[in-house]
Scaffold this active site. Structure first.
Site, short mmCIF file in Angstrom:
data_model
loop_
_atom_site.label_atom_id
_atom_site.label_comp_id
_atom_site.label_asym_id
_atom_site.label_seq_id
_atom_site.Cartn_x
_atom_site.Cartn_y
_atom_site.Cartn_z
N ASP A 203 -6.39 -5.85 -2.03
CA ASP A 203 -5.79 -7.04 -1.41
C ASP A 203 -6.12 -8.26 -2.27
O ASP A 203 -7.29 -8.63 -2.42
CB ASP A 203 -6.31 -7.24 0.01
CG ASP A 203 -5.69 -6.26 1.00
OD1 ASP A 203 -4.80 -5.52 0.59
OD2 ASP A 203 -6.11 -6.25 2.17
N GLU A 287 -1.41 1.66 7.48
CA GLU A 287 -1.60 3.10 7.65
C GLU A 287 -1.87 3.47 9.10
O GLU A 287 -2.46 2.68 9.85
CB GLU A 287 -2.78 3.57 6.78
CG GLU A 287 -2.52 3.36 5.29
CD GLU A 287 -3.77 3.47 4.43
OE1 GLU A 287 -3.62 3.76 3.23
OE2 GLU A 287 -4.89 3.27 4.95
N THR A 447 -1.35 8.97 0.35
CA THR A 447 -1.93 8.28 -0.81
C THR A 447 -2.88 9.21 -1.59
O THR A 447 -3.01 10.38 -1.26
CB THR A 447 -2.70 7.03 -0.36
OG1 THR A 447 -3.75 7.44 0.53
CG2 THR A 447 -1.80 6.07 0.38
N GLU A 485 1.97 8.15 -2.91
CA GLU A 485 1.60 6.88 -3.55
C GLU A 485 0.29 7.11 -4.29
O GLU A 485 -0.51 7.98 -3.92
CB GLU A 485 1.37 5.76 -2.53
CG GLU A 485 2.58 5.35 -1.74
CD GLU A 485 2.26 4.24 -0.73
OE1 GLU A 485 1.09 3.76 -0.73
OE2 GLU A 485 3.15 3.86 0.03
N LEU A 488 -5.01 3.76 -6.14
CA LEU A 488 -5.55 2.69 -6.99
C LEU A 488 -4.68 2.55 -8.23
O LEU A 488 -4.03 3.51 -8.66
CB LEU A 488 -6.99 3.04 -7.41
CG LEU A 488 -8.00 3.21 -6.27
CD1 LEU A 488 -9.32 3.74 -6.83
CD2 LEU A 488 -8.21 1.91 -5.52
#
Length: 581
Positions: A203, A287, A447, A485, A488
């Site tokens: 973020d 999520e 992810t 996805e 990182l």
């Protein structure tokens, strides 16, 4: 008069473009920011300071003991020059693909390969409802299209659009950004972001929940997820109040539905053409999970086990009713009291330890079933709403599930349990999620696709590859599409190769027709357009588009990609020298 692309690039090169590092462009005014994710408990709450070393001495009896509550310029020359001098046409790098879900069954898109989307910066839309760094954004979108990218993913922030007044929506910046995507022929995955930005991995800016929602939480802190020490989490509203009219006469689910309705009505002309997917946010970081591992203020650090988030009065009321229905009313006053603290490891605690841990007993089974079912119920409610709103609009619905891979090699899988995924060595926690998504024709978005087991701390028994395999098997059994996805930012070939392998879904060694239905790349930023990173990215996109059953030399694909970016080298070298001085 509209500038040609070369003139746009000239303008960009002379403009100071703030990167997503070390600053917060377009940050909210001070009055609208939230100082921290965690709010200090009010004076009526006492926070117990427990020594992590002594956690092994705590036991969940029957009933369990009650807790004590109370700036660098972005280098766009690579992307820009690639557009102007590319030896390929856009048509050579792109084709139309569609993938749909019908009646819970899987339908493959028309052509082989996995379409690649790229996540936009978190602050793509400013507090003034305009596109952030518009010239740079325009050139970057064109570059992505030229490289064969299928489209982009963008967060549509509740805290921006409905910021000041309930029921008043300002779509200004998103209208502009969506039109830019349409102009460049890019598809869009729109994320209905009902969570706070700030406090999680990656973020780079802070976007709180709408101001009027934060005001309501301030009046009634029980609307926020709460841990056993009384810490309040403002990232996302507690699912315990989903169906209660606690937001100025509306329920949280009604607020989410009204937001999606307004989005649909404002952008109906783009649905099914430019906007092809709606990802519905269901928790922190968008999520479907509890905020069990918050990084803000150092509350949690990797690879801690996290903490259960069921101590607001609405969650405890549900727990009490569940315990009474189960015939053990004494289990309804609290969650486990011997589950440690955020940064413990499983064997530090009586609840999660491998031998005789409470997680594997009757009380543990009761509590973990209730806790995970509450999360599934939350997903059901929001999916039912989203499905009715976007039905027959030509868009897919997706839900993002967290890749919690640390301590995966333990028996209890403690970090998954605190997040709401009832997954242990003896129980598949992802199949029920996949089945729930299948009932609503939704896509399972997962992810940590880029990670390899040996890259992670082995003392924490991290196993992202094994976790991805388990999820792939669960989605296959439930007949639900799987998308991926990277967790990182990664720009290296090693990570790209891992993504290619995972996207092929050869989970049990048997070749099958199925592949991931899409992959979303984290994220568009200045680093992506650095010369070596951009070259590798272009090759990666091309390999993903080739598909696993195309018998063509990957070295040939790489040579074609190299040719695509070769012309940019002089400009890149010049930019690199300039950055060093």
């Amino acid at each position: 008069m509209a500038m040609s692309l070369p003139h746009q690039i000239g303008a960009i090169s002379g403009t100071h473009v703030v990167a997503e590092v070390g600053g917060v462009p377009g940050e909210a005014p001070a009055s609208a920011t939230v100082s921290a994710v965690w709010r200090t408990p009010g004076p009526n709450l006492r926070v117990s300071a427990q020594n992590p070393v002594s956690e092994i001495d705590r036991v969940s009896p029957s009933p369990p003991m009650s807790p004590v509550l109370g700036g660098m310029r972005a280098d766009l020359t690579v992307a820009a020059q690639a557009l102007m001098d590319s030896p390929f046409t856009v048509e050579e790098f792109t084709d139309e693909r569609e993938y749909t879900v019908g009646g819970g069954a899987l339908e493959k898109w028309g052509k082989k390969g996995v379409p690649v989307y790229v996540m936009m910066p978190l602050d793509s839309v400013t507090w003034n409802h305009t596109v952030n760094r518009k010239k740079a954004m325009n050139a970057s979108l064109q570059a992505l299209k030229s490289a064969g990218v299928e489209g982009i993913m963008m967060d549509v922030w509740w805290g921006l659009v409905e910021r000041e007044t309930p029921g008043e929506y300002n779509w200004g910046g998103y209208t502009e950004l969506l039109e830019m995507a349409k102009k460049h022929g890019l598809k869009v995955q729109a994320v209905m972001s009902f969570h706070q930005c700030g406090g999680n991995v990656g973020d780079s800016c802070t976007i709180p929940l709408p101001k009027w929602v934060v005001d309501e939480i301030d009046k009634d802190p029980e609307l926020a997820y709460t841990d056993q020490w009384g810490r309040r989490n403002y990232e996302y509203l507690s699912l315990g109040c989903d169906t209660l009219p606690v937001l100025k006469g509306r329920t949280p689910v009604q607020c989410y539905s009204d937001f999606m309705l307004s989005f649909r009505d404002n952008f109906e002309h783009l649905l099914g053409d430019t906007i092809v997917e709606i990802q519905v946010g269901m928790g922190p970081a968008g999520e479907l999970r509890y905020p069990s591992y918050p990084e803000q203020n150092g509350t949690w650090k990797f690879p801690g086990i996290g903490a259960f988030q069921c101590y607001d009065k609405y969650m405890l009321s549900s727990l009490k009713a569940a315990a009474e229905a189960y015939g053990k009313p004494e289990w309804g006053s609290t969650g486990p009291t011997d589950a440690g603290q955020y940064n413990n490891w499983p064997d530090d605690t009586n609840f999660f330890r491998k031998e005789g841990g409470g997680w594997n007993g009757e009380y543990g089974e009761f509590f973990l079933s209730w806790y995970s079912q509450m999360l599934l119920g939350h997903g059901e409610r929001i999916l039912q709403s989203a499905k009715s709103i976007f039905e027959n609009k030509g868009v897919k619905i997706s839900v993002k599930i967290a890749g919690i891979h640390w301590h995966y090699g333990t028996r209890s899988h403690a970090p998954e349990l605190t997040a709401g995924y009832y997954n242990t060595r003896f129980r598949d926690g992802y199949l029920p999620i996949a089945q729930m998504l299948a009932r609503h024709g939704a896509i399972f978005n997962f992810t940590c696709i880029e990670m390899r087991d040996h890259e992670q701390p082995q003392d924490a028994l991290c196993a992202p590859e094994k976790l991805v395999k388990q999820v792939a098997l669960a989605t296959r059994e439930a007949r639900v599409p799987l998308a991926g996805e990277n967790a990182l930012p990664r720009y290296d070939d090693y990570a790209h190769e891992q993504i290619l392998q995972a996207a092929a879904l050869n989970v049990d060694g048997n070749a099958e027709e199925r592949e991931m239905c899409a992959f979303t790349y984290l994220r568009m930023n200045p680093d992506l357009f650095q010369p070596d990173n951009w070259r590798r990215f272009v090759a990666f996109v091309k390999k993903m588009r080739e598909g696993k059953n195309v018998h063509r030399c990957l070295e040939q694909v790489e040579r074609e990609a190299e040719h695509f970016v070769h012309v940019t080298q002089p400009l890149v070298q010049e930019a690199a020298v300039a950055m060093m001085h």
